[in-house]
Design an enzyme around this catalytic site. Structure first.
Site, PDB file in Angstrom:
ATOM      1  N   GLU A 135       0.820  -1.165   0.052  1.00 28.40           N
ATOM      2  CA  GLU A 135      -0.020   0.051  -0.059  1.00 28.40           C
ATOM      3  C   GLU A 135       0.628   1.157   0.112  1.00 28.40           C
ATOM      4  O   GLU A 135       0.974   1.998   1.037  1.00 28.40           O
ATOM      5  CB  GLU A 135      -0.768   0.103   1.195  1.00 28.40           C
ATOM      6  CG  GLU A 135      -2.041  -0.958   1.147  1.00 28.40           C
ATOM      7  CD  GLU A 135      -3.077  -0.842   2.230  1.00 28.40           C
ATOM      8  OE1 GLU A 135      -2.933  -0.321   3.133  1.00 28.40           O
ATOM      9  OE2 GLU A 135      -4.024  -1.595   2.098  1.00 28.40           O
ATOM     10  N   GLU A 172      -6.489  -8.042  -0.445  1.00 31.63           N
ATOM     11  CA  GLU A 172      -6.876  -8.219   0.999  1.00 31.63           C
ATOM     12  C   GLU A 172      -8.331  -7.904   1.011  1.00 31.63           C
ATOM     13  O   GLU A 172      -9.033  -6.900   0.537  1.00 31.63           O
ATOM     14  CB  GLU A 172      -6.353  -7.168   1.895  1.00 31.63           C
ATOM     15  CG  GLU A 172      -4.774  -7.281   2.109  1.00 31.63           C
ATOM     16  CD  GLU A 172      -3.910  -6.221   2.701  1.00 31.63           C
ATOM     17  OE1 GLU A 172      -4.773  -5.444   3.660  1.00 31.63           O
ATOM     18  OE2 GLU A 172      -3.077  -6.036   2.775  1.00 31.63           O
TER      19      GLU A 172
HETATM   20  C1  GLA Z   1      -4.176  -2.534   4.962  1.00 34.99           C
HETATM   21  C2  GLA Z   1      -2.972  -3.363   5.033  1.00 34.99           C
HETATM   22  C3  GLA Z   1      -2.924  -4.750   5.920  1.00 34.99           C
HETATM   23  C4  GLA Z   1      -3.430  -4.403   7.187  1.00 34.99           C
HETATM   24  C5  GLA Z   1      -5.061  -3.754   6.971  1.00 34.99           C
HETATM   25  C6  GLA Z   1      -5.753  -3.497   8.273  1.00 34.99           C
HETATM   26  O1  GLA Z   1      -4.862  -2.906   4.013  1.00 34.99           O
HETATM   27  O2  GLA Z   1      -2.280  -3.693   3.771  1.00 34.99           O
HETATM   28  O3  GLA Z   1      -1.563  -4.763   6.068  1.00 34.99           O
HETATM   29  O4  GLA Z   1      -2.946  -3.334   7.988  1.00 34.99           O
HETATM   30  O5  GLA Z   1      -5.050  -2.707   5.975  1.00 34.99           O
HETATM   31  O6  GLA Z   1      -5.132  -2.629   8.855  1.00 34.99           O
END
Ligand code: GLA
Ligand code: ZN
Length: 669
Positions: A142, A302
């Protein structure tokens, strides 16, 4: 289809891994993502690497036919690195260097950080290049995802920024002229005088601010490229992706996506306390934005699988909701789904960010629901892969426009993304499939284009829009378009500059409304039912050159002046909406534009909270019905069809019932 979860074996005793793998297998998983935060486990001391534990985890999973996507672990530099070289840490706009202890704290321009990143990425690549169970890479995690949106104001960034500006403007004279530094005595006589837009009591030059945003975005893109180059060289046969963040806009996602094999993104539909509680429409929009980055199907790296939360716990996904989100993703183009995360962590910042299993590791409701999805997907095989979109309607956007509006919203009530979504939402409500594409995309495929608020304009964009309309397309442009050039400087021509002949109008004056104020208008064009209504935020007062009046104000000193117009241009028409009309008026305008352009909704007449998404494959139409509501609904089928999840046939005109949060996928026969 790839189906699995994000897995952190390093958070659990090794004796448990086998059971995890077995349970994953039983849930139908064939992939996990691992290691994206594990730098300190992989390089516990500088230059000492330990891949044993990860090898073992990959191997155990492989015994259950589960492949691995490896994250490069650069989102979390280890403590030894941050302590030895504090200059790798970012500096905020008040000049304070961030401390070690969170994540994403590094400066993308730090030479030292880049060197260490090269080392760990090369080592990992070398180690896993021949491991067939490792199918691909996720770079970092991210980009830009932190409170400061990845911005850095350190000395290294300052030096790099000046280099970047030299590359762009070549001479200081040119820069001074383009930025208008004559204003407030800001003329630069040495490159070194140019500041980063650090904290100020007033506000920085908008051209500098925009270039700074572009520069930071380019910094992450070049940092990503450094990793891609290594991975492509050492592991040419493994795919490379990154996990994007939907509507997040601190980085030019079109450019970031360009060198990747495909886009992946992180989808959390329900973050009530920690973030925005997204409507299902916003989730669909996010999927469509992600698909538009490469105009290609994507993965969800995710997918929310439990209540989220860092300090507080968000509401739990209702029964059926994880399944609904999964099919919504697939409907919009996902070809890989990984749930975040396998088992809820016992420790660390994300103790409350729940995964499929709770910290006890027992199978419960959410696991069972996901297992059911796994069985369905297995049965469907490759049917849902390679689905195509109809490509009839597109909405245009660019990150430059978004940054320019962040720097100057123009009106306190104006929010570019909300403005954009207000048009998307109406198309969505009528089941009109929409692509969201870059202003540099290929427009020729579409019948109807909506280009909200093209604040910045360049010649290429004008040319493309004109070609599109000339050849018969219908274009909608909204207020605050054609205001500035690409360097964020206002044109010295009548507005909307460079679009006057395409739109056939001149904006002679405008009125920016207070948040309480409403304007009044009426639609008076013969092709539309007459309708009176309201508008807010902004009122352009329009003089028609060649255009015809579609709507006019009915109040204020601009009563009877035009606010909405249409101009024939070549074979097509360009519509200008010079205000923010109420939803009823917008609806009426869009319905008219849809009919005019010959676009057909995917499915007629269904209950409002059922989303219907049309996809195509090998000449067949697939329709996804997604019931986002708490009520059951019925739809009347307009043709005989086969339903893939319940596995039954429906004849024409029969009724298909869909339970709350339910999903149906049909193809017409
Ligand atoms: C993001 C991150 C994950 C995790 C989630 C929840 O999407 O990529 O590593 O931290 O948020 O906080
Ligand atoms: Zn920096």
């Amino acid at each position: 289809m790839y189906f699995g979860c994000d897995y952190y074996p390093e958070h659990w005793p090794e004796e448990r891994w086998e059971k995890d793998a077995r349970m994953m297998k039983e849930a139908g998983f064939n992939v996990v993502r691992m290691a994206e935060f594990a730098w300190a486990k992989l390089e516990p001391k500088e230059g000492q690497f330990d891949f044993n534990w990860l090898d073992k985890a990959i191997e155990i999973l492989a015994q259950y036919n589960i492949k691995t996507v490896l994250g490069t672990p650069t989102a979390t530099p280890p403590a030894w690195l941050a302590t030895k070289h504090p200059v790798i840490l970012r500096v905020n706009k008040w000049g304070i260097r961030t401390s070690f202890g969170g994540r994403r704290a590094y400066c993308p321009n730090s030479r030292i950080y880049r060197t260490y990143s090269e080392k760990i990425v090369s080592k990992m690549a070398e180690h896993y290049k021949d491991n067939e169970n490792v199918i691909g890479w996720q770079i970092d995690n991210e980009f830009g995802g932190d409170r400061e949106k990845g911005l850095c104001y350190c000395e290294q960034c300052a030096a790099q920024f000046r280099q970047w500006l030299k590359g762009k403007y070549e001479t200081l004279d040119k820069l001074n002229q383009e930025w208008g530094t004559v204003f407030w005595s800001q003329t630069y006589t040495e490159w070194e005088q140019i500041p980063l837009p650090r904290g100020l009591e007033t506000a920085h030059n908008p051209s500098l601010l925009l270039d700074y945003r572009r520069f930071i975005s380019d910094s992450y893109i070049s940092y990503q490229k450094l990793q891609i180059d290594i991975l492509r060289r050492i592991c040419p046969h493994k795919f490379i992706t990154h996990n994007f963040m939907g509507l997040f806009n601190a980085i030019d996602y079109y450019k970031l996506a360009e060198p990747l094999d495909f886009v992946a993104w992180d989808n959390y539909p329900n973050l009530r306390f920690t973030g925005e509680n997204k409507s299902s429409v916003k989730v669909s929009l996010s999927h469509d934005v992600m698909r538009g980055l490469k105009e290609k199907n994507f993965w969800v790296m995710e997918e929310q699988s439990g209540p989220s939360g860092w300090q507080c716990v968000d509401p739990s996904p209702h029964p059926g909701e994880i399944r609904l989100w999964t099919y919504q993703a697939i409907a919009h183009g996902a070809e890989g789904i990984l749930y975040f995360r396998w088992r809820t962590s016992r420790f660390g910042t994300e103790q409350f960010w729940h995964g499929i299993l709770d910290p006890s590791g027992t199978s419960r409701r959410r696991y069972e629901e996901i297992k059911k999805i796994g069985q369905e997907l297995k049965r469907l095989g490759d049917k849902l892969m390679g689905l195509e979109f109809p490509r009839e309607v597109a909405m245009l956007t660019s990150y430059d426009e978004q940054w320019a509006f962040e720097i100057q919203p123009n009106n306190p009530k104006f929010n570019y993304q909300e403005h954009f979504a207000s048009y998307y939402q109406l198309l969505h409500a009528w089941n009109v499939p929409v692509d969201v594409i870059s202003i540099q995309g290929d427009l020729s495929k579409y019948k109807l284009l909506i280009a909200p608020a093209l604040f910045l304009i360049n010649n290429e964009l004008v040319h493309n829009l004109k070609e599109f309309v000339k050849k018969g397309g219908i274009l909608i442009v909204t207020f605050r378009s054609g205001i500035k050039n690409w360097n964020n400087v206002v044109f010295d021509q009548p507005l909307p500059a460079k679009l006057n002949d395409l739109l056939g109008i001149e904006v002679v004056e405008y009125n920016s409304l207070s948040s309480m104020q409403k304007g009044k208008l009426e639609l008076i064009y013969p092709e539309i039912e007459p309708l009176k209504g309201e508008c807010d935020t902004w009122c352009d007062i329009i003089k028609c050159r060649e255009a015809e009046i579609v709507g006019r104000y009915t109040e204020s000193y601009y009563k009877n002046e035009a606010c909405i117009t249409i101009n024939r241009f070549g074979q097509g028409s360009a519509i200008y909406i010079g205000t923010n009309p109420s939803p009823e008026i917008k609806k009426c305008l869009l319905r008219w534009a849809i009919e005019k352009s010959g676009v057909k909704p995917s499915f007629q007449a269904d209950p409002e909270d059922i989303e219907v998404v049309l996809r195509r494959k090998e000449g067949k139409d697939y329709l996804f019905f997604l019931n986002h509501s708490e009520k059951s609904h019925q739809v009347k089928l307009d043709q005989s069809c086969v339903e893939l999840l319940e596995r039954r046939e429906y004849s024409k005109d029969s009724i298909m019932a869909i339970e709350p949060k339910g999903v149906r996928i049909i193809y017409r026969i």
